[in-house]
Design a protein around this motif. Structure first.
Motif, PDB file in Angstrom:
ATOM      1  N   VAL A  63       0.742  -1.141  -0.130  1.00 57.04           N
ATOM      2  CA  VAL A  63       0.066   0.101  -0.081  1.00 57.04           C
ATOM      3  C   VAL A  63       0.937   1.213   0.041  1.00 57.04           C
ATOM      4  N   ARG A  64       0.354   2.462  -0.364  1.00 57.23           N
ATOM      5  CA  ARG A  64       1.013   3.711  -0.178  1.00 57.23           C
ATOM      6  C   ARG A  64       1.100   4.008   1.247  1.00 57.23           C
ATOM      7  N   PRO A 114      -3.667  17.075   7.308  1.00 56.89           N
ATOM      8  CA  PRO A 114      -3.975  15.797   6.746  1.00 56.89           C
ATOM      9  C   PRO A 114      -3.943  16.024   5.113  1.00 56.89           C
ATOM     10  N   GLY A 155      -3.876   2.406  -7.932  1.00 56.82           N
ATOM     11  CA  GLY A 155      -4.299   2.266  -6.623  1.00 56.82           C
ATOM     12  C   GLY A 155      -2.952   2.704  -5.709  1.00 56.82           C
ATOM     13  N   GLU A 194       0.862  10.039  -3.924  1.00 59.37           N
ATOM     14  CA  GLU A 194       0.040  11.216  -3.862  1.00 59.37           C
ATOM     15  C   GLU A 194       0.870  12.273  -3.097  1.00 59.37           C
ATOM     16  N   HIS A 248      -0.567  16.097  -2.007  1.00 57.63           N
ATOM     17  CA  HIS A 248      -1.417  17.290  -2.272  1.00 57.63           C
ATOM     18  C   HIS A 248      -1.212  18.506  -1.269  1.00 57.63           C
ATOM     19  N   ARG A 288      -7.789   8.558 -11.105  1.00 55.32           N
ATOM     20  CA  ARG A 288      -8.411   8.569  -9.749  1.00 55.32           C
ATOM     21  C   ARG A 288      -8.789   9.902  -8.938  1.00 55.32           C
ATOM     22  N   GLU A 293      -7.474  11.048  -6.393  1.00 56.57           N
ATOM     23  CA  GLU A 293      -6.154  11.572  -5.755  1.00 56.57           C
ATOM     24  C   GLU A 293      -5.165  11.885  -6.926  1.00 56.57           C
ATOM     25  N   ILE A 338      -4.752  12.893   2.964  1.00 54.70           N
ATOM     26  CA  ILE A 338      -4.039  11.992   2.417  1.00 54.70           C
ATOM     27  C   ILE A 338      -4.314  10.399   2.695  1.00 54.70           C
ATOM     28  N   LEU A 339      -4.106   9.451   2.078  1.00 54.28           N
ATOM     29  CA  LEU A 339      -4.329   7.981   2.696  1.00 54.28           C
ATOM     30  C   LEU A 339      -5.621   7.614   3.002  1.00 54.28           C
ATOM     31  N   HIS A 372      -7.494   6.473   1.154  1.00 57.27           N
ATOM     32  CA  HIS A 372      -7.274   4.924   0.682  1.00 57.27           C
ATOM     33  C   HIS A 372      -5.979   4.533   0.257  1.00 57.27           C
ATOM     34  N   PRO A 373      -5.349   4.009   1.191  1.00 57.94           N
ATOM     35  CA  PRO A 373      -4.008   3.369   1.092  1.00 57.94           C
ATOM     36  C   PRO A 373      -3.807   2.732  -0.305  1.00 57.94           C
ATOM     37  N   TYR A 374      -4.823   2.080  -0.669  1.00 54.50           N
ATOM     38  CA  TYR A 374      -4.776   1.399  -1.756  1.00 54.50           C
ATOM     39  C   TYR A 374      -6.174   1.964  -2.455  1.00 54.50           C
ATOM     40  N   GLY A 375      -5.674   2.920  -3.702  1.00 56.06           N
ATOM     41  CA  GLY A 375      -6.729   3.725  -4.100  1.00 56.06           C
ATOM     42  C   GLY A 375      -7.898   2.931  -4.846  1.00 56.06           C
TER      43      GLY A 375
END
Lengths: 395, 395
Positions: A42-43, A52, A72, A76, A78, A213, A215, B26-27, B29-32
C-alpha cells in the motif's frame, strides 16, 4: 537419459485445500482488489504531516514489478486535500493570450483527438531524505514519490489550436508561458514555458486505461513528461497563456533550491537521470547463497536511458546491467544485473546514463554543486548494504 | 489581433464548491479506488449463470481509454470459482519428460530472471453473441472478454532450463507438448504444443506492475500471447512435459468448434485478427452535429496490426484509420478515424488487417466457413447503427 523415471517424479502432486472446495463466485468484486496476502503493498506516508490534506504518500516500489504503477498505488502529493469533483460540472478554461478563449466541458474534451503515452512522474522532493547521507529508510520512503503510467488525453497543442492559437508576442516581447491552475482547495498554480512543453504536454483524463483517480486529478490533469511532478497540475481548471512566469507561491517559496551562495535555482523543471535498485532493498533478506538477479529502475526527464551500471563492492568496480526492452522516452526502464551472492557483505549501487550522455552523480558531487540547503531534485547514486547474514540496509 | 481583450475574457472564473473547502486527507485509501462518479465502470456478467463459480464477467471497453486494462476491470472466466491461495504454500511442479523435475516456491520463481511484456488476452468465447446476427447487446457484453496488460514473470524456456531441459523425444516420436494445470477447484487443465509456444509463453506473477489479482490467477499464471484466454491457465500449479495432447475436458467437450460437416475444430489456439469501435458504441448518444473521433481497438493473435479501415455507410466505402503508436506485438492497438457527423443515420464498421495479411472477415464469410454450430473464435466485422437522433445501437 531415459525419460520414464523422471516422468513419474513428484506424482501424485499434493492436492492443496483450495482445490478441494469451490472458490468465491464471479463478481465478488465488480471492481477488483488485490489478494489479502498482499495487504502490505500500500501507499505509506514518510512522516506525520501537520495538515492531513497537505501531505504525501509513497509508492511501494520494492513490491512492484515491470514498469507500470497500478493506479491504486500511484504516489500522492496534495496541498489542499483531494476534492470530489463532479465531472459534469467541471470546466477547463483556456484563455489569456489566445485568439478565442473557451470553456471546455469534459464532453468537449472527449470529442477532441486523443493520444496515449507511457511516462514516469516523479515529485521533485523524491529522495530528499538522502541529502545529508544515508537515512536508514527503506526504498518506499526514499524513492517512492515515483510512478509510471499510461496517460490518455488531448495534446496541449490541440487545445491551443481549438482556441485559435496563442496570439503572437509583440516584436522583442518575452516568449509565451502558460499558467496551469487546479480546482482543489490549494488552487495549485504553476507557470510553464510554452514553447518548451508544447510538443509533449498532454491534458489527460485517463490513466492506465481508466479515468483518473480522485487523488490523481480526477477528472482532468496536466502532464509534462520529464518535468517535476508538481507541474502535472491535478484537477486542472485553467490554462492561461501569459507573457512570462507569474511567480506563484509554488515557484517562489517552494519548488526552488537554495544554493550555497544564497541564490535560488528556480524553474529547474527537468528531472535528472536517476536509478535505484528495487530488489534486493532494505527490509528484504537474502536467504541463500547463489544467483540473485539485482533488479531496479532507471529514468530520465531528458529522454531515454542509455545504460545502467551496477557495483556490488561499493563503487570500486562497475558492470553493465541488462536493460529490459522497450526502453521508452521519459519512462521507467527496468534493469537486471546477474549477481551471485557468495555470502559475505556487499554494497550494491546503480548508476544511470541517459540519452544526453548525462551520468547520475554521487551524493558528494551533488552536495559540492548545490550545498546542503537544497531539498528538491536529489538524484544521487543510492547504495544498499548487504550484511553477511543476508540483511539489506540503507546505511 | 490585439491580445488585451481576449486575455480578460472568462475572468474571473467561477470558483467551484470543491475549491472552497479542504479536500479529503491523504491516505483516505492506502490502496486507491475510482471516483464515485465512475461507479458504473465495473465488470458485468452477460447473463445469469447457473453456478456462480463457473461464470464470466466482462470488461467495460466503452468506458476505457488507451490500450491497457486496469487490474480491477480485467475480465473474468472461472470454472470452479476464485481460490484464495496462500503464496507461501503454493508450489509449481515442473516435471514429466524433463531431466530434473522440481517443485518451485514463489521465492524460487522470484529469484529467476524475469521479463515484462504488454499483451492482450481474449476468451475464445468473446463475441459469440453475434454468430446469428446482431444481438442488440452493448459493447461490454459483445466484446468485453478482452483485456490488455503488462505481464511480468519468468519465460517458460527459463523454467525448462532450470529443470535441465525436456528430455529428447525418441526418433520418430511425437513432438513434445506441455500440460498446464490450475490449483482451483476445477483443476483447469490444458495441453499446449511446446515448440510453438516456447519463444513467448511466460509464467507470470505480476500484472500491470503489481502481483496478480486473485481472480486473475494469484499467485501464478501461464500466459501464451496470442492464444485463446483459456490457455492462460490461472493458479498454475503444474507444467508437465508430455509426448502429445492429453485430450482434457477443456479441449474435447469444450473449446472446440463444431463444423457443418460434423467434424470439430480442435486446438484452434490462435486468436484471429479482430477490431471493434468502442466510441461511439451502443448506449452512447451523439449530442451535436460535427466532428467526432471514431475510436476503437484492434488486435491479432498472430502478430501486429498492419491497418484498420472504417466505414460509416455500412461497408460501401472504407477509409484508413490512424493507428496510435506504438503498435505492439499481440497487444491492443488503438485506432482513430476522423468523422464529421452530418446528423443523418450512419452505420459504423471497422475492419482490421494483421501483419500476416489476414483481413477480419464479415459475419457472412465466417458462417459460410464454419456454420452456425460454432461458438468460439467469432471475429466478424461489427457494425453499430447511428440513428438520426444520435442514438447508437447494435442492430
Amino acid at each position: 537419459m531415459a525419460s520414464a523415471p523422471s516422468a513419474q517424479l513428484l506424482e501424485p502432486l499434493d492436492v492443496p485445500p483450495w482445490t478441494r472446495t469451490p472458490g468465491a463466485p464471479i463478481l465478488t468484486h465488480p471492481y477488483g482488489l488485490p489478494s489479502s496476502f498482499e495487504s502490505h503493498v500500500v501507499r505509506r506516508a514518510a512522516r506525520q504531516w501537520p495538515m492531513p490534506g497537505a501531505a504525501s504518500s509513497l509508492t511501494p516500489l520494492a513490491d512492484l514489478h515491470g514498469t507500470l504503477t497500478p493506479n491504486g498505488l500511484v504516489y500522492e502529493r496534495h496541498h489542499g486535500g483531494v476534492p470530489d469533483i463532479d465531472p459534469d460540472a467541471h470546466r477547463l478554461a483556456v484563455h489569456g493570450l489566445v485568439t478565442e478563449p473557451k470553456l471546455f466541458t469534459m464532453d468537449d474534451l472527449l470529442r477532441l483527438p486523443s493520444e496515449s503515452r507511457i511516462h514516469f512522474m516523479e515529485c521533485s522532493g523524491n529522495t530528499a531524505s538522502e541529502w545529508k547521507g544515508p537515512s536508514g529508510l527503506p526504498l518506499q520512503l526514499t524513492h517512492g514519490l515515483l510512478s509510471c503510467c499510461e496517460w490518455t488525453g488531448v495534446r496541449l497543442s490541440t487545445l491551443l489550436e481549438a482556441v485559435g492559437g496563442s496570439t503572437p508576442a509583440a516584436p522583442g516581447a518575452s516568449p509565451r508561458w502558460i499558467l496551469a491552475e487546479g480546482a482543489d482547495a490549494a488552487a495549485m498554480t504553476r507557470s510553464l514555458p510554452l514553447d518548451a512543453i508544447l510538443d509533449r504536454a498532454l491534458v489527460v483524463y485517463a490513466q492506465n486505461g481508466e479515468r483518473l483517480r480522485p487523488e490523481n486529478g480526477y477528472p482532468l490533469r496536466l502532464i509534462v513528461p520529464g518535468y517535476e511532478g508538481n507541474t502535472y497540475v491535478k484537477w486542472l481548471r485553467r490554462l492561461k497563456v501569459v507573457d512570462g512566469p507569474l511567480e506563484t507561491r509554488e515557484e517562489t517559496s517552494k519548488y526552488t533550491g537554495l544554493l550555497p551562495d544564497g541564490r535560488a535555482r528556480q524553474f529547474a523543471f527537468e528531472m535528472d537521470a536517476k536509478s535505484v535498485i528495487t530488489r534486493p532493498s532494505p527490509g528484504q533478506r537474502l536467504t541463500r547463497h547463489g544467483y540473485y538477479p539485482v533488479v531496479g529502475l532507471a529514468w530520465s526527464g531528458r529522454g531515454t536511458i542509455r545504460g545502467v551500471e551496477v557495483s556490488t563492492d561499493g563503487g570500486i568496480n562497475w558492470q553493465s546491467a541488462r536493460l529490459e526492452a522497450p526502453v521508452r522516452d521519459r519512462a521507467l526502464t527496468r534493469f537486471t544485473f546477474d549477481w551471485t551472492w557468495q555470502g559475505g557483505p556487499a554494497t550494491l549501487l546503480s548508476r544511470a546514463t541517459d540519452s544526453t550522455g548525462y551520468v547520475q552523480p554521487t551524493r558528494e558531487a551533488l552536495v559540492a554543486a548545490r550545498g546542503l540547503n537544497s531539498y528538491y531534485h536529489y538524484n544521487g547514486i543510492q547504495s544498499w548494504r548487504v550484511g553477511a547474514d543476508g540483511s539489506v540496509a540503507n546505511a
